[in-house]
Design a protein around this motif. Sequence first.
Motif, short mmCIF file in Angstrom:
data_model
loop_
_atom_site.label_atom_id
_atom_site.label_comp_id
_atom_site.label_asym_id
_atom_site.label_seq_id
_atom_site.Cartn_x
_atom_site.Cartn_y
_atom_site.Cartn_z
N ARG A 16 0.92 -1.09 -0.20
CA ARG A 16 -0.05 -0.03 0.03
C ARG A 16 0.75 1.34 0.01
NH1 ARG A 16 -2.46 1.16 4.03
NH2 ARG A 16 -3.86 2.39 3.16
N TYR A 17 2.24 1.00 -0.01
CA TYR A 17 2.91 2.28 0.25
C TYR A 17 2.86 3.47 -0.96
CZ TYR A 17 7.11 5.44 0.69
OH TYR A 17 7.89 6.30 0.75
N ALA A 18 2.92 2.81 -2.09
CA ALA A 18 2.89 3.73 -3.39
C ALA A 18 1.40 4.49 -3.33
CB ALA A 18 3.01 3.04 -4.63
N ASP A 19 0.31 3.80 -2.80
CA ASP A 19 -1.06 4.50 -2.99
C ASP A 19 -0.88 5.69 -1.83
OD1 ASP A 19 -1.98 3.45 -5.26
OD2 ASP A 19 -2.82 1.94 -4.27
N ALA A 20 -0.56 5.24 -0.67
CA ALA A 20 -0.49 5.99 0.49
C ALA A 20 0.32 7.20 0.38
CB ALA A 20 -0.29 5.34 1.76
N LEU A 21 1.52 6.84 -0.28
CA LEU A 21 2.54 8.09 -0.71
C LEU A 21 1.98 9.22 -1.65
CD1 LEU A 21 5.33 9.13 -0.14
CD2 LEU A 21 6.11 7.88 -2.16
N ALA A 22 1.16 8.64 -2.43
CA ALA A 22 0.66 9.60 -3.41
C ALA A 22 -0.54 10.43 -2.92
CB ALA A 22 0.09 8.83 -4.56
N ALA A 23 -1.38 9.79 -1.80
CA ALA A 23 -2.23 10.46 -1.31
C ALA A 23 -1.60 11.52 -0.24
CB ALA A 23 -3.12 9.40 -0.43
N ARG A 24 -0.36 11.11 0.53
CA ARG A 24 0.07 12.06 1.23
C ARG A 24 0.69 13.31 0.72
NH1 ARG A 24 5.43 10.46 4.61
NH2 ARG A 24 6.33 10.74 2.56
N GLU A 25 1.34 12.89 -0.65
CA GLU A 25 2.08 14.08 -1.23
C GLU A 25 1.17 14.87 -2.21
OE1 GLU A 25 4.56 15.08 -0.11
OE2 GLU A 25 5.34 13.48 1.29
N ARG A 26 0.02 14.20 -2.60
CA ARG A 26 -0.82 14.81 -3.56
C ARG A 26 -0.14 15.26 -4.76
NH1 ARG A 26 -4.54 18.52 0.47
NH2 ARG A 26 -5.44 16.83 1.82
N THR A 27 0.65 14.27 -5.49
CA THR A 27 1.36 14.71 -6.36
C THR A 27 1.30 13.55 -7.49
OG1 THR A 27 3.27 15.72 -7.39
CG2 THR A 27 3.49 14.00 -5.71
N ASP A 28 1.82 13.46 -8.91
CA ASP A 28 1.66 12.64 -9.71
C ASP A 28 3.00 11.58 -9.66
OD1 ASP A 28 3.97 13.25 -11.69
OD2 ASP A 28 3.07 15.22 -11.09
N ARG A 29 2.83 10.44 -10.13
CA ARG A 29 3.86 9.43 -9.96
C ARG A 29 5.11 9.86 -10.46
NH1 ARG A 29 0.33 3.99 -12.16
NH2 ARG A 29 -1.25 4.35 -10.75
N PHE A 30 5.20 10.51 -11.83
CA PHE A 30 6.34 10.98 -12.09
C PHE A 30 7.22 11.83 -11.22
CE2 PHE A 30 9.20 13.67 -14.53
CZ PHE A 30 9.85 12.84 -15.36
N SER A 31 6.42 12.66 -10.50
CA SER A 31 7.37 13.50 -9.87
C SER A 31 7.75 12.67 -8.28
CB SER A 31 6.39 14.54 -9.18
OG SER A 31 6.03 15.26 -10.09
N LEU A 32 6.93 11.92 -7.97
CA LEU A 32 7.17 10.93 -6.84
C LEU A 32 8.47 10.07 -7.34
CD1 LEU A 32 3.77 9.84 -5.24
CD2 LEU A 32 5.58 11.66 -4.32
N ALA A 33 8.46 9.44 -8.34
CA ALA A 33 9.46 8.59 -8.87
C ALA A 33 10.84 9.25 -9.04
CB ALA A 33 9.06 8.06 -10.18
N THR A 34 10.70 10.59 -9.48
CA THR A 34 11.68 11.52 -9.60
C THR A 34 12.61 11.56 -8.46
OG1 THR A 34 10.96 12.62 -11.57
CG2 THR A 34 12.66 13.72 -10.45
N ALA A 35 11.61 12.20 -7.38
CA ALA A 35 12.13 12.30 -5.99
C ALA A 35 13.01 10.99 -5.67
CB ALA A 35 11.01 12.91 -5.13
#
Length: 394
Positions: free
Chosen positions: A113-132
């Motif tokens: 569940r980490y990926a979905d929980a992370l996206a919900a917490r940061e409220r940003t797109d997958r590409f931005s999270l992957a880049t970070a």
Amino acid sequence: MEQIEKAVAAAVYAEDDAGLDLGASLVAAAPWSDAGRELLRRGEESVRRAWERGWQPADVVRVVRRDLDDLHVRLTTDLIAAENRRYATTAPRWEAQLRDLTATEPWWGSDDRYADALAARERTDRFSLATALLELFRLLIRLPVIEPVGPPPGDPVRARPHSPATPGEPRMLTRIRALLAKAEATDYPDEAEALTAKAQELMARHSIDAALLAAQGHTGDAPAACRIGVDAPYETAKAILLDAAASANRCRAVWNSALGFSTVIGFEPDLEAVELLYTSLLVQGTTAMTRAEAAQRAAGRKRTRAFRQAFLTAYASRVGHRLSEATRHVTEEAGGSLLPVLAARDVAVEDRAERMFPQTTSTRVRGVDDHAGWEHGTAAADRAKMPGRPGITR
């Protein structure tokens, strides 16, 4: 996952941002839950390698905060919490760092569940999270080897022995911290003086009692080490202030200017005193500098940076002299019978420091050219309270 492996290799080992963009695109295109689980696993490995190279949680977060963004700091805390699940035991200082970072355990539940929980917490797109995440991996994998200052997580931790004479030791340190916090916060000089004087009395007793107990064979005391951040700006002046606090407490401080911290070597009670003393004096100095600077600017002065540099350098220099006087005063009050005990501890600290840092260099402090800043900094040092040591009257 092969796709994540290619993404990490493209981003981490490339020198330009083209590889980073390629890696982030590969991650964003993969099944998101699988990608998150795999990135978390690789992040844990990166953190584990940092531990093996001598780093601790606070050190890693400090470097990430300095070189990257707040998002990367939060991701680092996630990776540390995930990696921490592997260890049954951690040293007290390590555990305290995890608590301060809120990284004692994962907040997201299952790793699936980490990926979905992370996206919900940061409220940003997958590409931005992957880049970070990939930017963070690139920083972690390039961390150099540094001197370890404590047992790595998972190693057996030797409990600090207590004597019946000091059953309330943790309570004493908590009380000292509370007294100093009140002294720094109050607007009434008399109240601050009384609070700090009480903290001085408790801390001095704490350090001397520990030395006597060790000499009488009640403890297996030996020098330890810790790292204290020395952050920009004006880090040279801050490193001088920390060195003064360390010397006053019979510790040795070695500054790593490139990585933004000093390693302090000493006996555990004295290390605690250095941390409290440095933090309190830095707060007092910064507060006094801000007030003095406001008065200077009101008078039409514009050279703010030069004033601050001169102020903090003078403050650190004068505080060093005051701390040396305070140390002599405490030693004299303790009596001559304590001198051999303290001398033996000094030798032990110096020996540990030489083994940890067989090659050190001295650095020349840049000259300061703001006379008003120097004068105000010296005056502020004379007014500063000395937590842990009796005050000195000029």
